[in-house]
Design a protein around this motif. Structure first.
Motif, PDB file in Angstrom:
ATOM      1  N   THR A  42     -23.982 -45.202  66.749  1.00 54.68           N
ATOM      2  CA  THR A  42     -24.619 -46.254  65.944  1.00 54.68           C
ATOM      3  C   THR A  42     -26.112 -46.342  66.232  1.00 54.68           C
ATOM      4  O   THR A  42     -26.943 -46.419  65.316  1.00 54.68           O
ATOM      5  CB  THR A  42     -23.933 -47.606  66.220  1.00 54.68           C
ATOM      6  OG1 THR A  42     -22.548 -47.517  65.827  1.00 54.68           O
ATOM      7  CG2 THR A  42     -24.603 -48.736  65.448  1.00 54.68           C
ATOM      8  N   PHE A  43     -26.488 -46.306  67.511  1.00 49.78           N
ATOM      9  CA  PHE A  43     -27.896 -46.451  67.894  1.00 49.78           C
ATOM     10  C   PHE A  43     -28.647 -45.126  67.761  1.00 49.78           C
ATOM     11  O   PHE A  43     -29.830 -45.115  67.429  1.00 49.78           O
ATOM     12  CB  PHE A  43     -27.984 -47.010  69.307  1.00 49.78           C
ATOM     13  CG  PHE A  43     -27.195 -48.277  69.474  1.00 49.78           C
ATOM     14  CD1 PHE A  43     -27.572 -49.435  68.820  1.00 49.78           C
ATOM     15  CD2 PHE A  43     -26.042 -48.299  70.241  1.00 49.78           C
ATOM     16  CE1 PHE A  43     -26.826 -50.605  68.926  1.00 49.78           C
ATOM     17  CE2 PHE A  43     -25.286 -49.463  70.357  1.00 49.78           C
ATOM     18  CZ  PHE A  43     -25.681 -50.614  69.698  1.00 49.78           C
ATOM     19  N   LYS A  44     -27.957 -44.027  68.013  1.00 54.13           N
ATOM     20  CA  LYS A  44     -28.560 -42.713  67.817  1.00 54.13           C
ATOM     21  C   LYS A  44     -28.964 -42.536  66.358  1.00 54.13           C
ATOM     22  O   LYS A  44     -30.082 -42.107  66.052  1.00 54.13           O
ATOM     23  CB  LYS A  44     -27.562 -41.624  68.205  1.00 54.13           C
ATOM     24  CG  LYS A  44     -28.070 -40.205  68.019  1.00 54.13           C
ATOM     25  CD  LYS A  44     -26.932 -39.191  68.058  1.00 54.13           C
ATOM     26  CE  LYS A  44     -26.084 -39.328  69.282  1.00 54.13           C
ATOM     27  NZ  LYS A  44     -25.019 -38.295  69.347  1.00 54.13           N
ATOM     28  N   ASN A  45     -28.052 -42.870  65.444  1.00 50.74           N
ATOM     29  CA  ASN A  45     -28.346 -42.731  64.019  1.00 50.74           C
ATOM     30  C   ASN A  45     -29.515 -43.612  63.611  1.00 50.74           C
ATOM     31  O   ASN A  45     -30.348 -43.226  62.782  1.00 50.74           O
ATOM     32  CB  ASN A  45     -27.104 -43.069  63.196  1.00 50.74           C
ATOM     33  CG  ASN A  45     -25.973 -42.070  63.409  1.00 50.74           C
ATOM     34  OD1 ASN A  45     -26.101 -41.131  64.183  1.00 50.74           O
ATOM     35  ND2 ASN A  45     -24.861 -42.276  62.730  1.00 50.74           N
ATOM     36  N   ALA A  46     -29.587 -44.805  64.205  1.00 51.83           N
ATOM     37  CA  ALA A  46     -30.699 -45.709  63.902  1.00 51.83           C
ATOM     38  C   ALA A  46     -32.035 -45.094  64.295  1.00 51.83           C
ATOM     39  O   ALA A  46     -33.034 -45.229  63.571  1.00 51.83           O
ATOM     40  CB  ALA A  46     -30.493 -47.044  64.616  1.00 51.83           C
ATOM     41  N   LEU A  47     -32.072 -44.386  65.429  1.00 52.43           N
ATOM     42  CA  LEU A  47     -33.320 -43.792  65.900  1.00 52.43           C
ATOM     43  C   LEU A  47     -33.858 -42.717  64.957  1.00 52.43           C
ATOM     44  O   LEU A  47     -35.063 -42.464  64.921  1.00 52.43           O
ATOM     45  CB  LEU A  47     -33.134 -43.195  67.295  1.00 52.43           C
ATOM     46  CG  LEU A  47     -33.034 -44.173  68.471  1.00 52.43           C
ATOM     47  CD1 LEU A  47     -32.663 -43.440  69.744  1.00 52.43           C
ATOM     48  CD2 LEU A  47     -34.342 -44.937  68.649  1.00 52.43           C
ATOM     49  N   THR A  48     -32.981 -42.075  64.184  1.00 49.83           N
ATOM     50  CA  THR A  48     -33.447 -41.028  63.267  1.00 49.83           C
ATOM     51  C   THR A  48     -34.243 -41.587  62.107  1.00 49.83           C
ATOM     52  O   THR A  48     -34.974 -40.843  61.437  1.00 49.83           O
ATOM     53  CB  THR A  48     -32.262 -40.233  62.686  1.00 49.83           C
ATOM     54  OG1 THR A  48     -31.497 -41.072  61.807  1.00 49.83           O
ATOM     55  CG2 THR A  48     -31.387 -39.662  63.784  1.00 49.83           C
ATOM     56  N   GLY A  49     -34.091 -42.886  61.809  1.00 48.73           N
ATOM     57  CA  GLY A  49     -34.753 -43.473  60.653  1.00 48.73           C
ATOM     58  C   GLY A  49     -34.016 -43.220  59.353  1.00 48.73           C
ATOM     59  O   GLY A  49     -34.483 -43.623  58.283  1.00 48.73           O
ATOM     60  N   CYS A  54     -23.966 -51.106  59.034  1.00 53.37           N
ATOM     61  CA  CYS A  54     -25.086 -51.946  58.616  1.00 53.37           C
ATOM     62  C   CYS A  54     -26.217 -51.136  57.989  1.00 53.37           C
ATOM     63  O   CYS A  54     -26.859 -51.585  57.043  1.00 53.37           O
ATOM     64  CB  CYS A  54     -25.599 -52.740  59.809  1.00 53.37           C
ATOM     65  SG  CYS A  54     -26.764 -54.030  59.356  1.00 53.37           S
ATOM     66  N   LEU A  55     -26.469 -49.950  58.508  1.00 57.04           N
ATOM     67  CA  LEU A  55     -27.588 -49.152  58.002  1.00 57.04           C
ATOM     68  C   LEU A  55     -27.181 -48.160  56.918  1.00 57.04           C
ATOM     69  O   LEU A  55     -28.046 -47.578  56.261  1.00 57.04           O
ATOM     70  CB  LEU A  55     -28.243 -48.386  59.159  1.00 57.04           C
ATOM     71  CG  LEU A  55     -28.827 -49.224  60.296  1.00 57.04           C
ATOM     72  CD1 LEU A  55     -29.412 -48.322  61.368  1.00 57.04           C
ATOM     73  CD2 LEU A  55     -29.882 -50.194  59.778  1.00 57.04           C
ATOM     74  N   GLY A  56     -25.904 -47.934  56.749  1.00 60.82           N
ATOM     75  CA  GLY A  56     -25.444 -46.959  55.768  1.00 60.82           C
ATOM     76  C   GLY A  56     -24.005 -46.589  56.022  1.00 60.82           C
ATOM     77  O   GLY A  56     -23.318 -47.221  56.844  1.00 60.82           O
ATOM     78  N   PRO A  57     -23.488 -45.551  55.349  1.00 57.33           N
ATOM     79  CA  PRO A  57     -22.097 -45.144  55.559  1.00 57.33           C
ATOM     80  C   PRO A  57     -21.867 -44.724  57.010  1.00 57.33           C
ATOM     81  O   PRO A  57     -22.765 -44.219  57.675  1.00 57.33           O
ATOM     82  CB  PRO A  57     -21.922 -43.958  54.603  1.00 57.33           C
ATOM     83  CG  PRO A  57     -23.304 -43.475  54.309  1.00 57.33           C
ATOM     84  CD  PRO A  57     -24.185 -44.683  54.368  1.00 57.33           C
ATOM     85  N   TYR A  58     -20.652 -44.946  57.492  1.00 56.92           N
ATOM     86  CA  TYR A  58     -20.303 -44.518  58.838  1.00 56.92           C
ATOM     87  C   TYR A  58     -20.574 -43.018  58.958  1.00 56.92           C
ATOM     88  O   TYR A  58     -20.253 -42.247  58.066  1.00 56.92           O
ATOM     89  CB  TYR A  58     -18.829 -44.777  59.127  1.00 56.92           C
ATOM     90  CG  TYR A  58     -18.383 -46.200  58.906  1.00 56.92           C
ATOM     91  CD1 TYR A  58     -18.732 -47.213  59.794  1.00 56.92           C
ATOM     92  CD2 TYR A  58     -17.583 -46.530  57.812  1.00 56.92           C
ATOM     93  CE1 TYR A  58     -18.302 -48.524  59.589  1.00 56.92           C
ATOM     94  CE2 TYR A  58     -17.144 -47.829  57.592  1.00 56.92           C
ATOM     95  CZ  TYR A  58     -17.506 -48.829  58.476  1.00 56.92           C
ATOM     96  OH  TYR A  58     -17.089 -50.117  58.266  1.00 56.92           O
TER      97      TYR A  58
END
Length: 466
Positions: free
Chosen positions: A133-140, A106-110
């Motif tokens: 998935t959630f770790k990557n989201a936290l980076t912005g 949803c936020l970008g490439p896997y």
């Protein structure tokens, strides 16, 4: 209005009571039943999901759509399973299993690592992809979540055998990845050597130099700072915590588990910042410095683990005690940094740490603490930070490498490090503010889980559940 059901001619049972009982089933129980019904033999995945669900009750109550989104997030978008045949040095055919779990884009490439270890199975890779998935989201950063690997174990294999395996693994996986599709990196058992072999085979298969694998060596697409970013990032976010409490890392006694990339660079940064690093470990035991290790001693261990690939029991250093078949948590400390693997720190370890005065537990590995251990830390008023925030520096570093590959340009190590510090500071701010906004200041497990989930869930809702 009450609902009723009749049993016979003269007995009436009110369904109102039944309805109340059903409504009292927690969201966590609903999800537990949902996962067990679909994946009854995946305990690591269930553990990761339940840890997350326990933090999200308030969000589910305030917005029922979030619960439906979470159910969708409990199923990866795609799981690719393949065989990996290769010839060992005696020309015997070996067969391993390979997987790539493309969890959420949803936020970008896997984006997520590859793990080569005999323990690897689908449950472990799904839990890792879910957390990622959630770790990557936290980076912005614009990164989705994924994970992959194999039950192949590089330990005890020759360079030639590792090369043959990696080339066979990438021959199949190259069909499913790309710079704008899925970008793997390293994890346990996958260091710079393995990444080099994997990337070389990708270029042969696809005829492309796109930055589709991160963690590459300097000189062929890698970036200064990536190899140290997970360990350095862990210390940077720990320092943000100390700053918020008007404390300092200087003089703090730190116990670190593991002796891989995360542990070694966390130790290096902590020593340089004035901390007393007392332990490192591997699967056979741990080493202990009563007065703290020196950076020159650490350099010898880095050489041992990355070049000769030896065991900690082989190291011969002054003022070092080796404790075979023990974990480092029995040693008194101020800070514990579990940086080895999942579920390495159980409730008995947690009790021992707390009894010995440990106040800060910052996870450097993915889900290294059991659920019972986390409960004990929280009930003991320790400062606990989960891995999805604590070790996010690694994927931030991978994101930086992807950016430089796209630009055909390299940042200096100082530029990279400054961006890493900024990212970890922002993660600490996000996690802290979220926990406070939800009425539980200092509950950083709650803050990390809710902040990461909300970023992903809001994007999925905006995109029509995609």
């Amino acid at each position: 209005m009450k609902n009723h059901v009749f049993f016979g001619s003269d007995s009436l049972v009110s369904l109102e009571i039944v309805s109340i009982e059903i409504s009292e089933i927690s969201f966590q129980e609903k999800i537990k039943n949902f996962i067990i019904g679909r994946d009854p033999s995946q305990p690591e995945f269930l553990q990761a999901v339940l840890e997350m669900t326990g933090s999200l009750e308030t969000l589910f109550e305030s917005n029922p759509a979030y619960f439906e989104i979470f159910k969708i997030l409990c199923e990866p978008e795609r799981v690719i399973t393949f065989r990996v045949p290769w010839l060992d040095d005696k020309n015997n055919l070996q067969i391993n299993r390979g997987w790539r779990v493309q969890f959420n884009q949803c936020l970008g490439p896997y984006k997520g690592g590859l793990r080569f270890h005999k323990s690897v199975n689908l449950s472990i890779l799904k839990f890792l992809g879910f957390e990622q998935t959630f770790k990557n989201a936290l980076t912005g950063l614009p990164l989705g979540g994924g994970k992959g690997g194999s039950d192949f174990d590089p330990k005890g294999k020759s360079d030639r055998e590792v090369q043959k395996f990696c080339q066979s693994f990438m021959t199949e996986m190259s069909k499913y990845i790309g710079a704008n599709i899925d970008v793997p990196a390293g994890d346990i058992g996958v260091g710079e050597r393995e990444i080099g072999y994997l990337f070389g085979q990708f270029k042969r298969m696809r005829g492309s130099h796109e930055g589709t694998v991160t963690g590459k060596g300097i000189g062929y697409g890698g970036t200064h700072g990536r190899s140290s970013s997970t360990g350095f990032g862990l210390i940077y976010i720990l320092q943000n915590c100390f700053k918020s409490l008007n404390e300092s890392i200087v003089g703090k006694k730190i116990n670190i588990s593991g002796s891989g990339n995360v542990a070694l660079f966390a130790a290096q940064k902590a020593i340089r910042q004035g901390a007393i690093v007392q332990t490192l470990s591997d699967s056979n035991g741990f080493i202990f410095w009563e007065d703290g290790m020196t950076e020159s001693q650490l350099d010898e261990i880095i050489l041992l683990k990355t070049k000769t690939r030896g065991r900690l029991s082989e190291i011969l250093l002054d003022s070092v005690a080796y404790h075979e078949n023990y974990k480092p948590w029995k040693i008194a400390c101020d800070v514990a940094l579990p940086c080895a693997t999942q579920n390495e720190l159980d409730v008995n370890d947690a009790k021992q740490l707390v009894e010995n005065g440990c106040r800060f537990i910052f996870e450097g590995a993915n889900m290294p603490s059991t659920a019972e251990a986390i409960d004990h830390f929280k009930s003991s008023k320790c400062v606990f930070l989960p891995g999805k925030a604590g070790n996010a520096g690694g994927v931030a570093g991978s994101g930086f490498e992807m950016t430089q590959n796209s630009q055909r340009f390299y940042w200096t190590e100082a530029e990279f490090d400054e961006k890493l510090k900024t990212t970890m500071t922002q993660i600490w701010k996000t996690v802290s503010e979220t926990s406070a906004e939800l009425g539980h200041p200092g509950d950083y497990l709650l803050g990390a889980n809710c902040a990461g989930f909300k970023i992903v869930a809001d994007a999925m809702l905006a995109n029509g559940f995609c």
